[in-house]
Design an enzyme around this catalytic site. Structure first.
Site, short mmCIF file in Angstrom:
data_model
loop_
_atom_site.label_atom_id
_atom_site.label_comp_id
_atom_site.label_asym_id
_atom_site.label_seq_id
_atom_site.Cartn_x
_atom_site.Cartn_y
_atom_site.Cartn_z
N ASP A 85 -7.09 1.48 -3.56
CA ASP A 85 -5.80 1.30 -4.24
C ASP A 85 -5.79 2.01 -5.60
O ASP A 85 -6.84 2.27 -6.20
CB ASP A 85 -5.50 -0.18 -4.48
CG ASP A 85 -5.08 -0.90 -3.21
OD1 ASP A 85 -5.16 -0.28 -2.14
OD2 ASP A 85 -4.70 -2.08 -3.31
N ASP A 86 -4.56 2.25 -6.06
CA ASP A 86 -4.27 2.63 -7.46
C ASP A 86 -4.53 4.08 -7.80
O ASP A 86 -4.35 4.48 -8.95
CB ASP A 86 -5.03 1.75 -8.46
CG ASP A 86 -4.67 0.29 -8.33
OD1 ASP A 86 -3.69 0.00 -7.62
OD2 ASP A 86 -5.36 -0.55 -8.93
N HIS A 136 1.68 2.53 -2.52
CA HIS A 136 1.36 1.34 -3.33
C HIS A 136 2.43 1.19 -4.42
O HIS A 136 2.13 0.82 -5.54
CB HIS A 136 -0.02 1.52 -3.94
CG HIS A 136 -0.69 0.24 -4.38
ND1 HIS A 136 -0.66 -0.92 -3.65
CD2 HIS A 136 -1.43 -0.03 -5.50
CE1 HIS A 136 -1.35 -1.85 -4.29
NE2 HIS A 136 -1.82 -1.34 -5.41
N HIS A 140 3.23 0.91 -9.42
CA HIS A 140 2.37 -0.26 -9.31
C HIS A 140 3.10 -1.51 -9.78
O HIS A 140 2.58 -2.35 -10.53
CB HIS A 140 1.07 -0.08 -10.09
CG HIS A 140 -0.02 -1.02 -9.65
ND1 HIS A 140 -0.22 -2.23 -10.24
CD2 HIS A 140 -0.95 -0.89 -8.67
CE1 HIS A 140 -1.26 -2.83 -9.65
NE2 HIS A 140 -1.71 -2.04 -8.70
N HIS A 237 -11.04 0.27 -5.13
CA HIS A 237 -10.11 0.98 -6.02
C HIS A 237 -10.69 2.34 -6.42
O HIS A 237 -11.88 2.45 -6.74
CB HIS A 237 -9.83 0.17 -7.29
CG HIS A 237 -9.14 -1.12 -7.04
ND1 HIS A 237 -9.82 -2.26 -6.64
CD2 HIS A 237 -7.82 -1.46 -7.09
CE1 HIS A 237 -8.97 -3.25 -6.48
NE2 HIS A 237 -7.75 -2.80 -6.72
#
Length: 706
Positions: A85-86, A136, A140, A237
Site C-alpha cells: 500500500d501507499d 488506494h 489516501h 507498505h
C-alpha cells in the site's frame, strides 16, 4: 466609438487578470487537495475508531464483491497474496521491486493516485515486471462518512492517475485505514458497497505485517508468516515513510515461504480472479493523460510560485537593508553639509507654476512661494484654464508674479513657456496644487554649489493627510518616495525629480532641450534626460513642499495610473542608458534596474503572493503563513518608523499600516498591471487631471521646525 474602444481594452485587461488568477487558483486548489490533504502515515490505524463492527461479511473472507449482491472470495490454500500500500515511492518501491525480481515473485500494488501521477516511470515498471495494480484512492483519504463530491474525486482521480501513468485500469480497490475482515466496521462497509457500485472488488487483508510501525525486521517477519497452509493476503507498505525494514524483512520472508512451499503471488492469481487489470481504451487513456498532466502542471506552478516567493522575499529584505543603510549614510552627509556655512546665491531664482484649472489651490500656492526668504520671480503659466485660475492670480497683485496665458497645450508646454520667460539661472518648477515653506527655495538651491549638479529634488509632503486614505498616501510619500530618493542620491541614479518640487540649472535644461511631451511622466523623462547628459541629480530632504493628494480612490487610481504608465514610457525611452558609461550608466544599471524590479516586476507578482497566502491558510500551516506575513509587516513597520523619525514626523498615522498592506497595496499593484497591459498593447494613455479640493493652506512659519 472611442469610449467603447477604451472600455473594451479595459475589459481585456481585467478579463486577462481574472483568467490568470482563476487558473492560478485552480492550480493551487488542485495541488492543495492532492498533496496537502494526502497522508499515508499510520496506514493501518484501528478501524474501530469510527464505529462498531458489523457482520456484512459472515465468512470473514478478505475479497468483497458488492457489484451485484455480496460475494466473497479468499486466496487458495497454500498461497499468499503479497500486497503493498501507499506507493509508489521513488526510493522504496524500486528496492522492493528488485527484491521481488530476485526471488521471482509477483505482488499487488495498491497505488495512491497522486503518487502514481508523480512517478509514472515506477508505475510502468511495476506493470512491465508482471505485477498487479489496485487503487488506494487519490489522496489516501478516509472515505468513511466523506461527502459524495470527495468520494467521486477519490475514486475517479485514482483510476485516472493509474490510466495516465500506466495505461491500464484496475478493478481492485483497497480502502485506506482498513485491515482484516474481522475489523470491518460500518463506515468501511459503506465504502466497500460504494466501491462495488462503481465496479470495484474491495480487497482487505488477513495478515498485517505492521511494518508501518517500524517494529524491527524480526517482528515484521513474524507478523507476515502464515500460521498454516490457509490462503492469506499480506499487507505491507512500499510508501508512506522509511521502508528499509520492509525491504530487509522481504529478503528473509520470501525464501522462508518458498521453502515451506507457499506460493507468493498477486491477489488475482491467488483467488483465480480474471480480468482484474486491463488496458485502457483511447478515451480512458486521454482522460488519464490529461489528469496526470494537470497534476504535473499544478505542481510546477506551485513550485515556481514558491521559488518566486523566496526570491521576492529576499529582494524585499535586501531592499529594506539597502534603503535603511543608504538613508542613514545620506543623513550623515546632510548633517556634514549643514555644519558648513550655507552657500549664498545672490542671483534670482525663477519659480514656474504651470496651471490648468487650479482655481481651488492656486492662491495658496502662489502666496506661499511669494513668502520665500530667497528672492524669487514667480511665473504662472495659465494653460488654457476654463475656471478662474488666471483671474485669481491677477487679483493677488503680487509684484514678483508674472502671469502668462496660453492655449491649452499640456504641462510640458506650459513649463517650456515658463522657462523661456524666466530670468534666473536657477529654475524651480512647482505644481499648482503645492505650497512652499518660507525656507524651501533657499534650501532647495543649496546643492547647486556643486557645479556637477543639474537638478535637485525636494521633499514632498502630503498636506491633506486626514482620514485613512490620506494617511496611506502620507506613509507612501515618507517611506516609499523619500527613502528611495535618499538611496538614489547616494547611488547617483535619481530617476525622478517630482513635479511638486524640483530645481534645475537653466543651462542643463537647455542642453536636454527643455521639458519633453513624449511621455505622461514629464518629470521622470526630464530627470532621466539630465542624468544621461552627465548631470548629477540630488535630494534635498529639508526643502519641503506640501501637496494635495487625491481624496478618493477613483482620483488616486487616475493619478497613479498616469504616473506608472508615464514611468514605463520614460524607462523605455531611456533604456539606452543601460549601455552607457558615467552618470548615464549609473541611471541605467542602477536606477532603471531598481525601478524594473521594485516598481514593475514585484507588483506584477503581488497578486500571486496574495492568492498563495490564501492557499497557505487552507492547505499549509496557517500559523506559519501568519508568522511570515507578520514578519514582512514588521519589516515594513520598522522601515516606516525609521523614515518617519528621519523626516521628523509623528508616528500616529502608522496605525493604518496593516490596513495599507491589505487594501492600498492591492490598488497599487492593480495600477501597475493595467499600466503594463496598456503599454504592451501599444495604447497611448490620455492625460488624467486630478480633481482639486482646495485643502491647501500657506504653511505657518513654525512649519520649518522638525
Amino acid at each position: 466609438m472611442r469610449r467603447d474602444a477604451r472600455a473594451a481594452r479595459v475589459k481585456v485587461h481585467w478579463i486577462s487578470l481574472i483568467a490568470v488568477l482563476l487558473a492560478l487558483t485552480a492550480a493551487l486548489a488542485i495541488q492543495g487537495y492532492t498533496h496537502q490533504l494526502t497522508s499515508t502515515d499510520e496506514d493501518s490505524r484501528p478501524a474501530g475508531d469510527r464505529a462498531s463492527a458489523v457482520a456484512e461479511d459472515p465468512t470473514g473472507e478478505p475479497i468483497l464483491d458488492t457489484r451485484d449482491g455480496v460475494d466473497t472470495a479468499a486466496p487458495k490454500d497454500g498461497s499468499l497474496a503479497l500486497t503493498f500500500d501507499d506507493g509508489p515511492d521513488p526510493v522504496w518501491t524500486p528496492r522492493i521491486l528488485d527484491v521481488l525480481e530476485a526471488h521471482g515473485v509477483h505482488a499487488t500494488f495498491f497505488l495512491v493516485g497522486t503518487a502514481a501521477a508523480e512517478h509514472p516511470d515506477i508505475v510502468r515498471r511495476i506493470i512491465a515486471e508482471g505485477h498487479e495494480i489496485g487503487t488506494h484512492t487519490l489522496t489516501h483519504a478516509d472515505l468513511a462518512g466523506a461527502p459524495d463530491w470527495r468520494t467521486d474525486i477519490e475514486f475517479d482521480g485514482a483510476q485516472s492517475a493509474v490510466a495516465g501513468a500506466g495505461g491500464i485500469t484496475t478493478s481492485l480497490f483497497r480502502p485506506p485505514y482498513s485491515s482484516t475482515p474481522g475489523a470491518l466496521d460500518k463506515g468501511t462497509w459503506d465504502v466497500v458497497e460504494d466501491a462495488g457500485a462503481r465496479g470495484y472488488l474491495s480487497v482487505l487483508s488477513t495478515l498485517d505485517s505492521r511494518d508501518w510501525e517500524r517494529p524491527g525486521v524480526d517482528e515484521i517477519v513474524a507478523n507476515s508468516t502464515p500460521p498454516d497452509e490457509q490462503g492469506q493476503i499480506l499487507l505491507m507498505h512500499d510508501g508512506g515513510g522509511n521502508r528499509s525494514e520492509t525491504v530487509a524483512a522481504l529478503e528473509r520472508l520470501l525464501p522462508e515461504l518458498q521453502q515451506r512451499g507457499i506460493t507468493v503471488t498477486t491477489v488475482g492469481a491467488s483467488a483465480d480472479l480474471a480480468g482484474t487489470v486491463r488496458a485502457t481504451t483511447p478515451v480512458e487513456q486521454f482522460r488519464g493523460t490529461v489528469f496526470v498532466s494537470t497534476l504535473w502542471v499544478s505542481a510546477a506552478v506551485v513550485a515556481l510560485i514558491g521559488i518566486g516567493l523566496v526570491i521576492a522575499g529576499i529582494v524585499m529584505v535586501v531592499r529594506a537593508i539597502l534603503v535603511v543603510v543608504l538613508a542613514a549614510h545620506h543623513r550623515r552627509l546632510a548633517k556634514q553639509r549643514a555644519k558648513r556655512r550655507p552657500w549664498i546665491y545672490d542671483g534670482l531664482v525663477s519659480v514656474i507654476v504651470p496651471a490648468h484649472n487650479e482655481a481651488a489651490g492656486i492662491e495658496a500656492a502662489v502666496r506661499s512661494i511669494a513668502a520665500s526668504r530667497h528672492p524669487v520671480e514667480i511665473i504662472v503659466v495659465d494653460d488654457g484654464s476654463a475656471d478662474d485660475t488666471a483671474a485669481i492670480v491677477e487679483a493677488l497683485r503680487l509684484p514678483q508674479v508674472t502671469l502668462i496665458r496660453q492655449a491649452n497645450g499640456g504641462k510640458p508646454s506650459a513649463l517650456n513657456t515658463g522657462i523661456a520667460a524666466a530670468h534666473g539661472e536657477l529654475i524651480v518648477m512647482v505644481d499648482g496644487d503645492t505650497v512652499f515653506e518660507e525656507d524651501t527655495v533657499a534650501r532647495l538651491i543649496q546643492p547647486f554649489e556643486d557645479s556637477a549638479v543639474g537638478a535637485v529634488s525636494g521633499n514632498t509632503k502630503v498636506a491633506n493627510r486626514g482620514g485613512v486614505l490620506g494617511a496611506w498616501q502620507h506613509i507612501e510619500y515618507v517611506v516609499g518616495f523619500n527613502l528611495d530618493r535618499r538611496l538614489f542620491d547616494v547611488a547617483e541614479c535619481m530617476p525622478t525629480v517630482p513635479g511638486a518640487i524640483g530645481a534645475f540649472r537653466r543651462s542643463a535644461l537647455k542642453r536636454v532641450g527643455g521639458v519633453s511631451d513624449e511621455t505622461l511622466a514629464e518629470d521622470t523623462d526630464l530627470t532621466m534626460a539630465l542624468c544621461r547628459d552627465g548631470w548629477r541629480v540630488v535630494y534635498q530632504e529639508d526643502a519641503r513642499a506640501w501637496t494635495e493628494a487625491p481624496a478618493t480612490l477613483g482620483a488616486l487610481w487616475k493619478q497613479r495610473y498616469r504616473w506608472c504608465y508615464g514611468t514605463l514610457q520614460a524607462m523605455w525611452k531611456h533604456r539606452g542608458a543601460m549601455r552607457q558609461k558615467g552618470q548615464a550608466g549609473k541611471l541605467g544599471r542602477r536606477g532603471l534596474t531598481y525601478l524594473l524590479v521594485l516598481q514593475v516586476l514585484l507588483p506584477l507578482f503581488a497578486p500571486l503572493v496574495d492568492v498563495f497566502a490564501i492557499y497557505g491558510l487552507f492547505f499549509l500551516d496557517p500559523m506559519r503563513v501568519l508568522a511570515v506575513w507578520l514578519g514582512f509587516l514588521a519589516i515594513q513597520l520598522g522601515m516606516a518608523v525609521y523614515a518617519f523619525r528621519m523626516d521628523g514626523e509623528s508616528l500616529k498615522p502608522l496605525w493604518t499600516l496593516p490596513l495599507q498592506q491589505v487594501v492600498y497595496r492591492q490598488l497599487m499593484y492593480l495600477v501597475v498591471i493595467q499600466s503594463v497591459f496598456t503599454a504592451i498593447a501599444g495604447n497611448r494613455l490620455r492625460w488624467h487631471r486630478m480633481k482639486r479640493y482646495g485643502s491647501l493652506r500657506v504653511p505657518p512659519a513654525t512649519a520649518n521646525a522638525g
